[in-house]
Design a protein around this motif. Structure first.
Motif, PDB file in Angstrom:
ATOM      1  N   TRP A   8       1.010  -0.988  -0.109  1.00  0.00           N
ATOM      2  CA  TRP A   8       0.097  -0.089  -0.079  1.00  0.00           C
ATOM      3  C   TRP A   8       0.912   1.334   0.274  1.00  0.00           C
ATOM      4  O   TRP A   8       2.064   1.331   0.689  1.00  0.00           O
ATOM      5  CB  TRP A   8      -1.052   0.040   1.250  1.00  0.00           C
ATOM      6  CG  TRP A   8      -2.101  -0.828   0.987  1.00  0.00           C
ATOM      7  CD1 TRP A   8      -3.282  -0.277   0.782  1.00  0.00           C
ATOM      8  CD2 TRP A   8      -2.293  -2.076   1.225  1.00  0.00           C
ATOM      9  NE1 TRP A   8      -4.207  -1.325   0.713  1.00  0.00           N
ATOM     10  CE2 TRP A   8      -3.725  -2.348   0.921  1.00  0.00           C
ATOM     11  CE3 TRP A   8      -1.380  -3.297   1.675  1.00  0.00           C
ATOM     12  CZ2 TRP A   8      -4.198  -3.837   1.078  1.00  0.00           C
ATOM     13  CZ3 TRP A   8      -1.863  -4.613   1.772  1.00  0.00           C
ATOM     14  CH2 TRP A   8      -3.340  -4.730   1.570  1.00  0.00           C
TER      15      TRP A   8
ATOM     16  N   ILE B 182      -7.242   6.167   6.051  1.00  0.00           N
ATOM     17  CA  ILE B 182      -6.302   5.486   4.937  1.00  0.00           C
ATOM     18  C   ILE B 182      -6.717   6.261   3.520  1.00  0.00           C
ATOM     19  O   ILE B 182      -6.042   5.934   2.592  1.00  0.00           O
ATOM     20  CB  ILE B 182      -6.211   3.921   4.823  1.00  0.00           C
ATOM     21  CG1 ILE B 182      -7.564   3.495   4.824  1.00  0.00           C
ATOM     22  CG2 ILE B 182      -5.486   3.426   5.891  1.00  0.00           C
ATOM     23  CD1 ILE B 182      -7.493   1.939   4.299  1.00  0.00           C
TER      24      ILE B 182
ATOM     25  N   GLN C 285       3.267  12.526 -13.981  1.00  0.00           N
ATOM     26  CA  GLN C 285       3.615  11.088 -13.748  1.00  0.00           C
ATOM     27  C   GLN C 285       4.855  10.942 -14.626  1.00  0.00           C
ATOM     28  O   GLN C 285       4.976  11.130 -15.653  1.00  0.00           O
ATOM     29  CB  GLN C 285       2.602  10.131 -14.395  1.00  0.00           C
ATOM     30  CG  GLN C 285       2.841   8.715 -13.979  1.00  0.00           C
ATOM     31  CD  GLN C 285       1.682   7.667 -13.892  1.00  0.00           C
ATOM     32  OE1 GLN C 285       0.553   8.238 -14.258  1.00  0.00           O
ATOM     33  NE2 GLN C 285       1.918   6.533 -13.202  1.00  0.00           N
TER      34      GLN C 285
HETATM   35  P1  FAE Z   1       6.254   8.187  -0.124  1.00  0.00           P
HETATM   36  O1  FAE Z   1       5.765   8.870   1.018  1.00  0.00           O
HETATM   37  O2  FAE Z   1       5.793   6.823  -0.702  1.00  0.00           O
HETATM   38  O3  FAE Z   1       6.330   9.391  -1.365  1.00  0.00           O
HETATM   39  C1  FAE Z   1       6.731   9.097  -2.728  1.00  0.00           C
HETATM   40  C2  FAE Z   1       5.796   9.885  -3.584  1.00  0.00           C
HETATM   41  O4  FAE Z   1       6.100   9.842  -4.978  1.00  0.00           O
HETATM   42  C3  FAE Z   1       4.159   9.570  -3.765  1.00  0.00           C
HETATM   43  O5  FAE Z   1       3.474  10.993  -3.328  1.00  0.00           O
HETATM   44  C4  FAE Z   1       4.144   8.968  -5.092  1.00  0.00           C
HETATM   45  O6  FAE Z   1       2.709   9.336  -5.533  1.00  0.00           O
HETATM   46  C5  FAE Z   1       5.327   9.901  -6.061  1.00  0.00           C
HETATM   47  N1  FAE Z   1       5.519   9.196  -7.050  1.00  0.00           N
HETATM   48  C6  FAE Z   1       5.957   7.949  -7.269  1.00  0.00           C
HETATM   49  N2  FAE Z   1       6.359   7.522  -8.274  1.00  0.00           N
HETATM   50  C7  FAE Z   1       6.098   8.778  -9.212  1.00  0.00           C
HETATM   51  C8  FAE Z   1       6.320   8.907 -10.476  1.00  0.00           C
HETATM   52  N3  FAE Z   1       6.596   7.880 -11.291  1.00  0.00           N
HETATM   53  N4  FAE Z   1       6.265  10.148 -11.033  1.00  0.00           N
HETATM   54  C9  FAE Z   1       5.645  11.102 -10.007  1.00  0.00           C
HETATM   55  N5  FAE Z   1       5.559  10.816  -8.663  1.00  0.00           N
HETATM   56  C10 FAE Z   1       5.587   9.727  -8.285  1.00  0.00           C
HETATM   57  O7  FAE Z   1       7.582   8.032  -0.154  1.00  0.00           O
HETATM   58  N6  FAE Z   1       4.741   4.905   8.447  1.00  0.00           N
HETATM   59  C11 FAE Z   1       4.899   5.242   9.898  1.00  0.00           C
HETATM   60  O8  FAE Z   1       5.938   5.691  10.113  1.00  0.00           O
HETATM   61  N7  FAE Z   1       3.624   5.541  10.604  1.00  0.00           N
HETATM   62  C12 FAE Z   1       2.578   5.060  10.339  1.00  0.00           C
HETATM   63  O9  FAE Z   1       1.475   5.107  11.199  1.00  0.00           O
HETATM   64  C13 FAE Z   1       2.328   4.720   8.983  1.00  0.00           C
HETATM   65  N8  FAE Z   1       1.324   4.131   8.574  1.00  0.00           N
HETATM   66  C14 FAE Z   1       1.031   3.697   7.181  1.00  0.00           C
HETATM   67  C15 FAE Z   1      -0.091   3.271   7.080  1.00  0.00           C
HETATM   68  C16 FAE Z   1      -0.513   3.088   5.539  1.00  0.00           C
HETATM   69  C17 FAE Z   1      -1.855   2.735   5.245  1.00  0.00           C
HETATM   70  C18 FAE Z   1       0.426   2.991   4.466  1.00  0.00           C
HETATM   71  C19 FAE Z   1       0.287   3.020   2.951  1.00  0.00           C
HETATM   72  C20 FAE Z   1       1.878   3.628   5.070  1.00  0.00           C
HETATM   73  C21 FAE Z   1       1.955   3.873   6.285  1.00  0.00           C
HETATM   74  N9  FAE Z   1       3.371   4.184   6.827  1.00  0.00           N
HETATM   75  C22 FAE Z   1       3.362   4.476   8.237  1.00  0.00           C
HETATM   76  C23 FAE Z   1       4.458   4.149   5.813  1.00  0.00           C
HETATM   77  C24 FAE Z   1       4.943   5.634   5.534  1.00  0.00           C
HETATM   78  O10 FAE Z   1       3.901   6.371   4.885  1.00  0.00           O
HETATM   79  C25 FAE Z   1       5.945   5.378   4.215  1.00  0.00           C
HETATM   80  O11 FAE Z   1       7.165   4.576   4.788  1.00  0.00           O
HETATM   81  C26 FAE Z   1       6.506   6.678   4.016  1.00  0.00           C
HETATM   82  O12 FAE Z   1       5.395   7.552   3.128  1.00  0.00           O
HETATM   83  C27 FAE Z   1       7.493   6.480   2.639  1.00  0.00           C
HETATM   84  O13 FAE Z   1       7.969   7.814   2.549  1.00  0.00           O
HETATM   85  P2  FAE Z   1       9.077   8.141   1.066  1.00  0.00           P
HETATM   86  O14 FAE Z   1       9.532   9.297   1.076  1.00  0.00           O
HETATM   87  O15 FAE Z   1       9.899   6.887   0.981  1.00  0.00           O
END
Ligand code: FAE
Length: 530
Positions: free
Chosen positions: A132, A243, A274
């Motif tokens: 997710w 979520i 994208q």
């Molecule tokens: P992320 O936040 O995933 O951001 C990446 C961004 O890049 C996104 O906005 C994408 O749309 C964008 N993107 C991807 N590919 C492309 C492309 N080709 N072109 C343009 N844009 C693009 O990355 N973690 C916690 O520490 N505590 C919690 O309570 C927690 N609960 C969670 C609950 C759920 C349901 C989910 C799904 C995750 C949860 N997490 C939690 C995990 C946390 O949100 C995740 O580790 C971070 O968001 C990852 O951060 P990044 O900066 O790696």
């Protein structure tokens, strides 16, 4: 490069001109290549581009903008605040509920049909695991549970032996927690709040079973929540929102790092952009191939952005896909360590039924925001951390839900299949077998002390080995990059997101991702942007 040169440089170029010529020869234009060429097209030059607006991208944006460096941030998802649209609740899913799907994609109870829309929650389905992700300006912060957990120092040292742990615990973790607005609920409030019965039951039962419980900070504003309880402000955590996004209360990145970065006047955010792939140019700059999409996911414009410096912050799966795909399609030079050391952060979902079945269970009304954990990390044979998770569907009377975080015994590997044009994940039950053993041990111990059964109707007979909220690794700090996120073999290409963490960090990961991003950006700005 002008447009004609760009088309000629692409693999489609020759065919496109051939068909275009034939089309005008016969007086009609029958082929899709011509249509492609008719789409609005733009080629722009930028100094610094960041792909992705999650934790890594937001930290990078703020720290660059603060230094007066103009930044363009590309995000494939929607800018929800700008759109003026509301996030939907779990019991009434709407536009925000899923990224271009026609049915909901929650971890369970997917009974709802949807209109295809660029929603905030996405799910990547592999054979043995579902991952997710958040989509939209703010990335995962839009959809996550907000649990802001700093990892144990000993484990951080084990995972990152080359990093200065003392500096992380005195500087980068406190900085990350401050900027993210991490806070802790008051015990007084949690003691009486009817929406936290699930947590009180979870903690009581864990203690009775001999486990240690811990209070867990969160980025949801608990002052707001207390007002929410008294119905002085609109409800969000108490209205089943999480979520699919929170309309109030949660300090997601658009309210913290990105808001500060925007206030500098140096940040340009391009939503619904994208990125398809990246090409390296002879002068060590990069060209980014972008589809600008509408909210149905259709391409409405094709763009090329050329940039001197490129920061990849598309999240673990997004950055891996962009690098591996660009290598396959555009010969982007790539270290063979990319794709290795991937992990699910030991995520394993499980649950129990018949919990306090004859005394109101865990409560009908549940806050969506977790506040409690079970810390069993010191057990040498079975180390794990458990999030006492809510089940805020308004139907739960006697179920407890748990997200376990385990160590890894075996890493996964991510590859790109040029034929299917999809990521491939080498990950199966052999990677999660010990996590299942831990889950069995945990449930057995809880049930023996408190009564209750495994929640057979949830996941796969009560065991969710395939539920992953925390994909990590694949572009590991100090292996696929130098010690600061500079990609091996490249001069102007950086990776700043969860992919830098080698598969595991022992707790929910966003505080660590933020702290690592702060640490990397400090060095990169000082040395590479001077
Ligand atoms: P992320 O936040 O995933 O951001 C990446 C961004 O890049 C996104 O906005 C994408 O749309 C964008 N993107 C991807 N590919 C492309 C492309 N080709 N072109 C343009 N844009 C693009 O990355 N973690 C916690 O520490 N505590 C919690 O309570 C927690 N609960 C969670 C609950 C759920 C349901 C989910 C799904 C995750 C949860 N997490 C939690 C995990 C946390 O949100 C995740 O580790 C971070 O968001 C990852 O951060 P990044 O900066 O790696």
């Amino acid at each position: 490069m002008n447009r004609k040169e760009f088309i000629q440089a692409t693999s489609l170029g020759t065919a496109a001109f051939f068909f275009l010529g034939m089309g005008s020869f016969f007086g009609k234009s029958p082929n899709p290549l011509e249509e492609e060429l008719r789409k609005p097209f733009e080629m722009i030059d930028k100094n610094v581009v960041i792909i992705g607006s999650g934790y890594g991208g937001s930290v990078a944006a703020l720290r660059l903008c603060e230094k007066n460096i103009p930044v363009t941030l590309l995000e494939m998802g929607l800018d929800w605040e700008k759109s003026g649209q509301k996030f939907s609740s779990m019991i009434n899913p709407g536009h925000s509920a899923a990224w271009l799907k026609t049915k909901t994609i929650a971890p369970f109870f997917n009974l709802f049909s949807l209109e295809k829309y660029t929603g905030a929650l996405d799910r990547l389905d592999f054979e043995h695991i579902k991952i997710w992700l958040g989509r939209g300006v703010g990335g995962g912060s839009l959809v996550n549970g907000g649990m802001a957990v700093t990892p144990k120092k000993e484990y951080f040292k084990e995972v990152f032996p080359n990093l200065d742990a003392e500096k992380f615990y005195s500087k980068y973790f406190p900085l990350a927690n401050k900027e993210l607005k991490s806070n802790v609920a008051s015990e007084e409030f949690l003691k009486d709040c009817s929406f936290y019965k699930f947590n009180r039951v979870g903690e009581e039962e864990a203690k009775k079973a001999g486990f240690k419980t811990v209070r867990v900070p969160n980025v949801y504003d608990f002052n707001y929540m207390e007002k929410e309880y008294k119905e002085e402000v609109p409800r969000s955590a108490f209205a089943g929102e999480v979520i699919y996004g929170n309309n109030h209360g949660k300090n997601s990145l658009d309210k913290t790092y990105l808001k500060k970065a925007s206030a500098t006047g140096k940040l340009e955010i391009l939503e619904l952009h994208q990125v398809n792939h990246i090409t390296q140019n002879p002068d060590q700059s990069y060209s980014i191939d972008i589809s600008v999409i509408n909210t149905k996911g259709e391409e409405i414009q094709h763009k090329i952005i050329n940039t001197k410096k490129l920061i990849l912050s598309a999240g673990t799966m997004g950055s891996l896909e962009l690098l591996l795909k660009s290598k396959a399609m555009k010969q982007l030079p790539m270290d063979d360590k990319i794709g290795k050391d991937w992990g699910n952060n030991g995520n394993f979902m499980t649950g129990r039924n018949w919990v306090k079945a004859f005394s109101g269970g865990t409560g009908f009304q549940q806050s969506t925001i977790p506040v409690g954990g079970i810390d069993h990390w010191e057990d040498k044979d079975r180390p794990f951390f458990v999030e006492i998770a809510p089940l805020p569907m308004g139907l739960n009377v006697a179920t407890s839900l748990y997200l376990m975080v385990n160590k890894l015994k075996k890493y996964g590997e991510v590859n790109y299949d040029s034929v299917t044009q999809k990521l491939q994940l080498n990950w199966d039950q052999s990677h999660t077998a010990h996590m299942k053993d831990n889950a069995k041990y945990f449930l057995r111990t809880m049930n023996k002390a408190n009564g209750g059964t495994r929640a057979h109707l949830l996941f796969h007979n009560g065991f969710g080995a395939d539920v992953c909220y925390h994909p990590l690794g694949g572009i590991v700090l100090g292996k696929a990059t130098d010690n600061y996120g500079r990609l091996n073999g490249h001069k102007n290409l950086y990776v700043i997101d969860g992919s830098l963490i080698p598969g595991t960090i022992g707790v929910n990961p966003f505080v660590t991702i933020t702290a690592i991003a702060e640490y990397c950006m400090e060095e990169i700005i000082e040395k590479d942007f001077a």
